[in-house]
Design a protein around this motif. Structure first.
Motif, PDB file in Angstrom:
ATOM      1  N   LEU A 218       0.813  -1.323   0.161  1.00 51.53           N
ATOM      2  CA  LEU A 218       0.087  -0.153   0.064  1.00 51.53           C
ATOM      3  C   LEU A 218       0.856   1.161  -0.196  1.00 51.53           C
ATOM      4  N   GLU A 219       1.948   1.299   0.759  1.00 51.87           N
ATOM      5  CA  GLU A 219       2.815   2.396   0.833  1.00 51.87           C
ATOM      6  C   GLU A 219       3.386   2.789  -0.540  1.00 51.87           C
ATOM      7  N   GLY A 220       3.750   1.695  -1.400  1.00 53.41           N
ATOM      8  CA  GLY A 220       4.241   1.776  -2.558  1.00 53.41           C
ATOM      9  C   GLY A 220       3.202   2.273  -3.712  1.00 53.41           C
ATOM     10  N   LEU A 221       2.172   1.750  -3.254  1.00 49.43           N
ATOM     11  CA  LEU A 221       0.926   2.416  -4.509  1.00 49.43           C
ATOM     12  C   LEU A 221       0.873   3.569  -4.324  1.00 49.43           C
ATOM     13  N   LEU A 222       0.594   3.956  -2.951  1.00 52.46           N
ATOM     14  CA  LEU A 222       0.411   5.686  -2.825  1.00 52.46           C
ATOM     15  C   LEU A 222       1.572   6.497  -3.004  1.00 52.46           C
ATOM     16  N   GLY A 223       2.762   5.934  -2.810  1.00 49.91           N
ATOM     17  CA  GLY A 223       4.073   6.710  -2.928  1.00 49.91           C
ATOM     18  C   GLY A 223       4.177   6.925  -4.243  1.00 49.91           C
ATOM     19  N   LYS A 224       3.774   5.922  -5.371  1.00 49.52           N
ATOM     20  CA  LYS A 224       3.825   6.045  -6.765  1.00 49.52           C
ATOM     21  C   LYS A 224       2.797   7.091  -7.254  1.00 49.52           C
ATOM     22  N   VAL A 225       1.647   7.095  -6.709  1.00 51.65           N
ATOM     23  CA  VAL A 225       0.548   8.042  -7.291  1.00 51.65           C
ATOM     24  C   VAL A 225       1.131   9.426  -6.894  1.00 51.65           C
ATOM     25  N   PHE A 226       1.556   9.637  -5.693  1.00 54.49           N
ATOM     26  CA  PHE A 226       1.917  10.982  -5.353  1.00 54.49           C
ATOM     27  C   PHE A 226       3.433  11.586  -5.721  1.00 54.49           C
ATOM     28  N   THR A 227       4.257  10.473  -6.258  1.00 58.33           N
ATOM     29  CA  THR A 227       5.323  10.925  -6.506  1.00 58.33           C
ATOM     30  C   THR A 227       5.577  11.188  -8.327  1.00 58.33           C
ATOM     31  N   THR A 228       4.523  10.526  -9.015  1.00 58.89           N
ATOM     32  CA  THR A 228       4.382  10.973 -10.403  1.00 58.89           C
ATOM     33  C   THR A 228       3.336  12.016 -10.763  1.00 58.89           C
ATOM     34  N   GLY A 229       3.586  12.674 -11.889  1.00 66.83           N
ATOM     35  CA  GLY A 229       2.591  14.014 -12.076  1.00 66.83           C
ATOM     36  C   GLY A 229       2.955  14.714 -11.102  1.00 66.83           C
ATOM     37  N   PRO A 230       1.904  15.766 -10.781  1.00 62.46           N
ATOM     38  CA  PRO A 230       2.259  16.727  -9.884  1.00 62.46           C
ATOM     39  C   PRO A 230       2.558  16.472  -8.424  1.00 62.46           C
TER      40      PRO A 230
END
Length: 815
Positions: A218-230
């Motif tokens: 879960l940490e990896g999923l959210l980290g990827k969402v919030f570190t790609t794009g804006p």
């Protein structure tokens, strides 16, 4: 709860939220003469900044009085340098005048608790990105709101669920191409607009699982969402969890079926449990995906309903998460499909028609839309993804839409997709569209044969597939480089190290192409037939049949299936595979005598119009009776397969049982048996051998007699009849509902009528039914066939069976 306790709880909630954001926070700290609710500090470039917080949990909005009191008390602390800054945090609203009074003082700030949460993790750039990308793709111009299978707008269902207290997580589940991903983007953009306009609204978090499938936490999923794009300032997982429990988010997991690919059920369950760690407190979680992610009802219950099945078959509730509330989507209505075409097609056609004068362009688009919506293409348009593909294909002015089939649709769509890949910069031009299409089909089939999965590591793609696809292409690539080149221009590339088909239907079409290509090989064998017929599903069958209806090469390839059919034995063929064989039988029209033991099944199902044992037409009933009659003189293998077909038909068609039994059993066989029983004497038994008279042997194996005042009756034990027939037949099309059944009593008169014999002929068989001294001495020689097979246990009592001598022998291939 007292006012003091409520106030203390809110104060502690503010402190814990600041702690989750990574700040050091302390409650109830005396600073000078004032007891401050919360003191917290953060490191800045020029040193530590110390904040004082006054937390107010009032039922009504903070008035000017409370705001003035805050300015007096905390303004003094700021002026005295006891704190650097001070915040007034309110659970509810703040009066406009009070907010203005606080904010005009330097280093004092007034905000609601919701506004504080937004400041701690600034998601506004992410929210704007959701809206901007949604609008950039022009989705609002053609979006058609989806409806549930109960015809309720999905937006309404979601909105009610959002305000429902402690509602379970929502699962939007449906087949491919019904607009789930588009709805996920629509929902995220709609909620993002609301949140940007009102800081108290929940914030949408859209997580496309298919694009980040390599992340397993879960940490990896959210980290990827919030570190790609804006970027998201202030993000950390602990703060996210805290805000989620407070009800700040709507978390949208899109494409759980894409995440599932390549996973066992146990691993899939583990991943769902991992995602559902967020289902705590005031969380709202939506998952979307295809129902084909679940191989059977056990998997569906386990993942969606939270009901696991033990080794003993007992259902138990999952201990570590809640069940989902399931929502199903329907397809477009015709009105919705036509509205979608009218909105989407002009957008899709603009680039294609750029060279035309504007007047001609608008005239052609209007005419083409009428052609798309006139009605002939409605069966394709009602599924959103088909409607979209059809619009793209229709932009080609040379395409004749009236004759376009589903196979033709996907044929063109795959061509368009691969043509786009071939044209991309960096693609080796030596690898043509045909080469890349062949590679896609081979990979699709390879993945499919692994168990229907659609994802794997690129390194796991067999190099033989690359060599086969690249045969005849001049290149100097080594193994690694060739794999990279082919997968780089592949429809399944989604992310580094991971390949994935975006739509299962796309993979199914490519699987059908690979099967057709391999079936055309001269070395196609019974083993190949066995592999591929077990791999097909309904969609793949449709694509193969569609190819046969439009391509001579496909018909030629599938002729090899019929050529291998007589020697191929299968006692567990699924109905889907039989549907394909019936389609071949109807289109290729082979002679019946070249079909071997499959001939009776093919003839019957073709006449019935469905792969069902229950009669759907008068013709099916007539064909079944004829097949039973013809089997009397057929080869042993055809007799055996016909007997099994009749056994299943007896279970499914109660009113036709006398005709079916009479058709299969020749009255001459009964007359012969009576004569032999009389010839050998009163105290000896005439045994009917299985190989000598299969139909009579089978009937005797399951037959007893009943006597009543109204007369005698033949009791046929359907369980025994089915079991013995199943043991004898080299082929079968499985259907659990027709594997035997209750005992059936057939009056001899019904058999006489079915035979249509003259009275003198009936008199010669009547002793078998009326004289126990005759019938008791005509028995089957029981043969135990040594092979494993699933059969239902017999419902008849052992006391009803007469002891019979048994000849045990190994099974050999029937001829």
């Amino acid at each position: 709860m007292s006012t003091i306790i409520k106030g203390n709880n809110f104060r502690d909630l503010v402190a814990s939220t600041l702690e989750a954001a990574g700040f050091h926070a302390e409650s109830e700290i005396r600073v000078g003469p004032k007891k401050v609710d919360v003191i917290w500090h953060r490191e800045d470039i020029d040193g530590i900044i110390r904040y004082g917080v006054e937390a107010k949990d009032y039922a009504s909005a903070l008035s000017m009085v409370e705001c003035r009191e805050f300015v007096t008390d905390y303004g003094t602390l700021v002026n005295d340098k006891a704190v650097d800054r001070a915040w007034l945090i309110s659970r509810g609203d703040v009066s406009p005048d009070g907010r203005l009074l606080v904010d005009k003082n330097p280093n004092l700030k007034c905000m609601t608790f919701a506004e504080l949460q937004r400041r701690l993790m600034n998601l506004d750039p992410y929210l704007r990105h959701l809206v901007e990308t949604f609008e950039h793709d022009r989705i609002p111009e053609w979006f058609v709101a989806p409806h549930t299978d109960e015809d309720e707008p999905l937006d309404d269902v979601v909105d009610r669920w959002l305000v429902e207290f402690d509602a379970p997580p929502l699962a939007i589940v449906s087949g491919y191409g019904k607009g789930k991903t588009t709805f996920a983007r629509h929902l995220a953009a709609r909620l993002a607009r609301n949140a940007l306009a009102n800081p108290t609204e929940r914030l949408p978090i859209l997580i496309p699982l298919g694009e980040i499938v390599e992340e397993q936490s879960l940490e990896g999923l959210l980290g990827k969402v919030f570190t790609t794009g804006p970027g998201v300032r202030g993000y950390n997982f602990g703060l996210f969890q805290s805000l989620n429990r407070l009800g700040r988010f709507v978390i949208i997991f899109d494409g759980f079926d894409e995440m599932k690919h390549g996973m066992t059920l146990h691993r899939f369950e583990q991943m769902i449990v991992e995602l559902m760690r967020l289902d705590a407190g005031g969380a709202k979680i939506v998952i979307l995906g295809r129902d084909t992610a679940f191989q059977d009802d056990i998997e569906f219950k386990s993942i969606i309903l939270g009901r696991q099945t033990t080794a003993g078959g007992t259902e138990v509730a999952a201990r570590d998460r809640r069940a989902f509330r399931q929502v199903q989507l329907r397809e477009f209505s015709l009105d919705e499909a036509h509205a979608y075409v009218r909105a989407f097609f002009p957008i899709a056609a603009n680039d294609a028609l750029r060279q035309l004068p504007e007047v001609d362009r608008e005239h052609w688009k209007t005419a083409r839309i009428e052609e798309l919506t006139v009605g002939t293409l409605d069966p394709l348009l009602i599924r959103p993804v088909h409607a979209q593909m059809l619009c793209h294909i229709a932009t080609d002015r040379t395409v004749e839409l009236k004759s376009l089939s589903k196979h033709g649709l996907f044929d063109r769509f795959v061509h368009f997709l691969l043509d786009r890949e071939v044209r991309k910069a960096g693609r080796d031009p030596n690898f043509t569209l045909a080469t890349r299409r062949r590679f896609n089909a081979e990979v699709a089939l390879w993945l499919w044969l692994q168990g229907g999965v659609s994802t794997t590591s690129l390194a796991h793609v067999p190099f033989e597939l690359c060599k086969t696809a690249a045969a005849g292409v001049q290149h100097d690539y080594d193994e690694s480089a060739l794999r990279k080149e082919l997968t780089a221009g592949c429809l399944i590339e989604k992310a580094a190290g991971t390949v994935y088909f975006g739509h299962r239907s796309l993979q199914e079409f490519l699987v059908s192409e690979a099967i057709l290509t391999r079936s055309a090989n001269a070395g196609f064998s019974e083993r190949d037939l066995d592999i591929y017929i077990r791999a097909v599903n309904s969609e793949i069958v449709d694509f193969i049949v569609g190819a046969m209806d439009s391509q001579d090469s496909a018909r030629t390839a599938m002729e090899r299936w019929l050529a291998n059919l007589p020697g191929w034995e299968s006692i567990d063929l699924e109905k889907t595979g039989m549907r394909l064989l019936v389609a071949l039988y109807e289109r290729l029209k082979p002679d019946s005598d070249v079909l071997g033991p499959w001939q009776p099944f093919l003839e019957y199902f073709s006449a019935n119009g469905q792969i069902e044992y229950a009669f759907r037409s008068r013709r099916a009933r007539e064909v079944a009776r004829r097949l039973a009659f013809d089997s009397r003189t057929a080869s042993f293998r055809v007799q055996a397969s016909t007997a099994l077909l009749i056994a299943r038909l007896l279970s499914a068609n109660q009113e036709s049982r006398p005709d079916l039994v009479a058709g299969m059993v020749d009255p001459n066989s009964i007359r012969t048996a009576i004569a032999k029983a009389r010839e050998i004497g009163k105290h000896k038994i005439h045994y009917v051998r299985r190989e000598a008279d299969y139909a009579l042997w089978l009937l005797l194996s399951s037959l007893t007699f009943s006597m009543s005042q109204s007369g005698s009756g033949v009791v046929v034990n359907l369980d025994s009849f089915y079991s013995d027939a199943a043991d004898g037949s080299p082929v079968d099309v499985i259907d659990r509902a027709t594997e035997g059944g209750e005992n059936v009593v057939i009056p001899p008169q019904a058999l006489y009528r079915s035979w249509g014999a003259r009275e003198s002929e009936i008199e010669r068989v009547r002793p078998f039914f009326t004289e126990r001294s005759i019938s008791d001495r005509i028995r089957p020689l029981e043969v135990e066939v040594l092979r494993k097979r699933h059969v239902r246990s017999s419902a008849v009592s052992e006391t009803l069976r007469q002891a019979r001598p048994t000849l045990t022998m190994p099974r050999k291939k029937l001829s």
